[in-house]
Design an enzyme around this catalytic site. Structure first.
Site, PDB file in Angstrom:
ATOM      1  N   ASP A   1      -4.363 -20.010  23.301  1.00 60.12           N
ATOM      2  CA  ASP A   1      -3.091 -20.304  23.964  1.00 60.12           C
ATOM      3  C   ASP A   1      -1.984 -20.429  22.919  1.00 60.12           C
ATOM      4  O   ASP A   1      -0.917 -19.839  23.051  1.00 60.12           O
ATOM      5  CB  ASP A   1      -3.221 -21.609  24.766  1.00 60.12           C
ATOM      6  CG  ASP A   1      -1.889 -22.027  25.351  1.00 60.12           C
ATOM      7  OD1 ASP A   1      -1.212 -21.175  25.952  1.00 60.12           O
ATOM      8  OD2 ASP A   1      -1.509 -23.208  25.193  1.00 60.12           O
TER       9      ASP A   1
ATOM     10  N   ASP B   1       1.327 -17.476  21.536  1.00 55.73           N
ATOM     11  CA  ASP B   1       2.783 -17.682  21.575  1.00 55.73           C
ATOM     12  C   ASP B   1       3.381 -17.311  20.212  1.00 55.73           C
ATOM     13  O   ASP B   1       4.455 -16.704  20.129  1.00 55.73           O
ATOM     14  CB  ASP B   1       3.144 -19.136  21.930  1.00 55.73           C
ATOM     15  CG  ASP B   1       3.369 -19.342  23.431  1.00 55.73           C
ATOM     16  OD1 ASP B   1       2.757 -18.594  24.236  1.00 55.73           O
ATOM     17  OD2 ASP B   1       4.158 -20.232  23.802  1.00 55.73           O
TER      18      ASP B   1
ATOM     19  N   LYS C   1     -11.978 -23.742  14.658  1.00 54.86           N
ATOM     20  CA  LYS C   1     -11.673 -24.918  13.837  1.00 54.86           C
ATOM     21  C   LYS C   1     -12.985 -25.639  13.561  1.00 54.86           C
ATOM     22  O   LYS C   1     -13.107 -26.864  13.725  1.00 54.86           O
ATOM     23  CB  LYS C   1     -10.648 -25.805  14.576  1.00 54.86           C
ATOM     24  CG  LYS C   1     -10.043 -26.916  13.754  1.00 54.86           C
ATOM     25  CD  LYS C   1      -9.255 -26.456  12.534  1.00 54.86           C
ATOM     26  CE  LYS C   1      -8.923 -27.640  11.648  1.00 54.86           C
ATOM     27  NZ  LYS C   1      -8.326 -27.211  10.348  1.00 54.86           N
TER      28      LYS C   1
ATOM     29  N   ASP D   1      -5.594 -23.027  11.763  1.00 55.61           N
ATOM     30  CA  ASP D   1      -4.378 -23.343  10.995  1.00 55.61           C
ATOM     31  C   ASP D   1      -4.063 -22.215  10.009  1.00 55.61           C
ATOM     32  O   ASP D   1      -2.913 -21.758   9.903  1.00 55.61           O
ATOM     33  CB  ASP D   1      -4.489 -24.715  10.301  1.00 55.61           C
ATOM     34  CG  ASP D   1      -5.823 -24.929   9.580  1.00 55.61           C
ATOM     35  OD1 ASP D   1      -6.747 -24.096   9.720  1.00 55.61           O
ATOM     36  OD2 ASP D   1      -5.944 -25.938   8.856  1.00 55.61           O
TER      37      ASP D   1
ATOM     38  N   TYR E   1      -9.797 -26.540  28.368  1.00 56.33           N
ATOM     39  CA  TYR E   1      -9.278 -26.285  29.719  1.00 56.33           C
ATOM     40  C   TYR E   1     -10.336 -26.500  30.804  1.00 56.33           C
ATOM     41  O   TYR E   1     -10.047 -26.318  31.983  1.00 56.33           O
ATOM     42  CB  TYR E   1      -8.771 -24.842  29.826  1.00 56.33           C
ATOM     43  CG  TYR E   1      -7.435 -24.615  29.147  1.00 56.33           C
ATOM     44  CD1 TYR E   1      -7.339 -24.610  27.761  1.00 56.33           C
ATOM     45  CD2 TYR E   1      -6.277 -24.390  29.888  1.00 56.33           C
ATOM     46  CE1 TYR E   1      -6.129 -24.394  27.129  1.00 56.33           C
ATOM     47  CE2 TYR E   1      -5.057 -24.169  29.260  1.00 56.33           C
ATOM     48  CZ  TYR E   1      -4.994 -24.171  27.886  1.00 56.33           C
ATOM     49  OH  TYR E   1      -3.796 -23.953  27.265  1.00 56.33           O
TER      50      TYR E   1
HETATM   51  C1  IPM Z   1      -0.611 -19.476  29.197  1.00 54.02           C
HETATM   52  C2  IPM Z   1       0.080 -20.714  29.659  1.00 54.02           C
HETATM   53  C3  IPM Z   1      -0.887 -21.577  30.467  1.00 54.02           C
HETATM   54  C4  IPM Z   1      -2.032 -21.950  29.557  1.00 54.02           C
HETATM   55  C5  IPM Z   1      -0.238 -22.805  31.112  1.00 54.02           C
HETATM   56  C6  IPM Z   1       0.861 -22.403  32.067  1.00 54.02           C
HETATM   57  C7  IPM Z   1      -1.251 -23.700  31.811  1.00 54.02           C
HETATM   58  O1  IPM Z   1       0.628 -21.401  28.587  1.00 54.02           O
HETATM   59  O2  IPM Z   1      -1.080 -18.700  30.037  1.00 54.02           O
HETATM   60  O3  IPM Z   1      -0.674 -19.246  27.989  1.00 54.02           O
HETATM   61  O4  IPM Z   1      -1.945 -22.929  28.801  1.00 54.02           O
HETATM   62  O5  IPM Z   1      -3.022 -21.251  29.597  1.00 54.02           O
HETATM   63 MG    MG Z   2       0.445 -20.367  26.726  1.00 54.62          MG
END
Ligand code: IPM
Ligand code: MG
Length: 356
Positions: free
Chosen positions: A245, A249, A189, A221, A137
């Site tokens: 990131d 999720d 990784k 992984d 990032y």
């Molecule tokens: C998060 C989101 C962001 C990221 C996006 C919106 C750029 O997915 O906060 O996890 O990748 O950090």
């Molecule tokens: Mg995210």
């Protein structure tokens, strides 16, 4: 009476709706626990950009810099070029405010929210520390021969010793403070991304200062596999930006979905940013169907960060009580009207507060 200045950006899609419910609950907590929250609402987001050409003006940004905390509902809009608004608002705040920790708790509040067979709240209770200002990032990317068959696109993952060390150290401190399994797992990784050797070495060195904390390691992984197979193995985990990131999720699903997962973008001691992990969900916007629980829990994290620990805990307990009471059918989209969930949390908060 303690008073806090909070910058509030409702943002895009469902952002403003869930933010409203969060602020309802935060205001009630302030009222009950005796502190003051002074909110400054900013209109930034895709709609504002399309109408005015403005993303996050410097003057407003400087105001935010001087506040106690910031809160963001959600951003992202399919009408804009990919990443434009995300980078103008969320990445700008993470980088320019140096919010180097992305704190993402993954906690299962009730068994019926978990898609994994046989996993209970005892099995899913971890915090992922996502390094938040470096890695993929960091913005080091470029193109040449753009649009031609010879096109080359590159993006460099950037890691600094200082950046890695402060994230790793935060994780060890947190594991100690949590006092649960007293364990930190490094997720990387390093077997393929050789630059992650810096993570391997830094982690090992910092660990020597924390003999009371157990260390573990998993490649990203494998960590995804363990997250599903044995989430109980995790306590605190620390990981580079992009990996954090992705795995958070996955973690959000394990704890019951995007409707419940909250996060804090933190620079200890400075203005920090709190947000639900979910996106703007444009197709659900304005329909009063989104779950505000993630947003409300982000509000709880914000109060905890500000030092209002009792209020933060009370909001979390209110959410837990509600989820376990089965009055809340769930946190998926459409399970309840957004504002009704906010009202239910409010009612529960008053009951919880009366017992504190
Ligand atoms: C998060 C989101 C962001 C990221 C996006 C919106 C750029 O997915 O906060 O996890 O990748 O950090
Ligand atoms: Mg995210």
């Amino acid at each position: 009476m303690s008073a806090y200045d909070i910058a509030v950006i409702g943002g895009d899609g469902i952002g403003p709706e869930v933010t409203r419910e969060c602020m309802k609950v935060v205001d009630a907590a302030a009222d009950v626990f005796g502190f003051q929250v002074r909110r400054t609402e900013y209109p930034f987001g895709s709609e504002h950009f399309l109408a005015t050409g403005e993303i996050f003006p410097d003057a407003a940004f400087e105001e935010v810099r001087g506040m106690s905390a910031a809160y963001l509902g959600a951003i992202g809009d399919p009408r804009l070029p990919v990443g434009q608004i995300e980078f103008g608002i969320i990445a700008k705040m993470r980088f320019e405010l140096d919010l180097y920790i992305n704190l993402r708790p993954i906690k299962l509040y009730d068994e019926r929210l978990c898609p994994l067979k046989g996993k209970t709240p005892e099995d899913v209770d971890m915090i992922i520390i996502r390094e938040n200002t470096e890695g993929a990032y960091a913005g080091m990317h470029g193109f040449c021969h753009k649009g031609s068959p010879l096109e080359v696109a590159t993006q460099t993952m950037v890691y600094t010793r200082e950046g890695v060390e402060r994230a790793v150290r935060f994780a060890f401190e947190l594991a100690r403070e949590r006092n649960k399994k007293k364990q930190v797992t490094l997720i990387d990784k390093a077997n393929a991304v050789r630059a992650h050797d810096l993570w391997t070495r830094t982690f090992a060195e910092v660990a020597t200062e924390y003999p009371d904390i157990k260390t573990e390691h998993a490649y990203i992984d494998a960590a995804c596999m363990w997250m599903i197979k044995n989430p109980e193995w995790f306590d605190v985990a620390v990981t580079p930006n992009l990996m954090g990131d992705i795995i958070t999720d996955l973690g959000a699903m394990v704890q019951g979905g995007m409707g419940i997962a909250a996060s804090g973008n933190i620079h200890p001691g400075r203005v920090s940013l709190f947000e639900p992990i979910h996106g703007s969900a444009p197709k659900h916007a304005g329909k009063n169907v989104a779950s505000p629980v993630a947003a409300i829990l982000a509000g709880s994290m914000m109060l905890d960060y500000l030092g209002q620990k009792t209020a933060a805990k009370a909001i979390e307990s209110a959410v837990i009580e509600l989820l376990r009471s089965e009055r809340l059918k769930g946190v998926s989209t459409g399970a309840h009207p957004t504002n009704e969930v906010g009202d239910m949390v409010l009612a529960e908060l008053r009951t919880v507060a009366a017992k504190v």
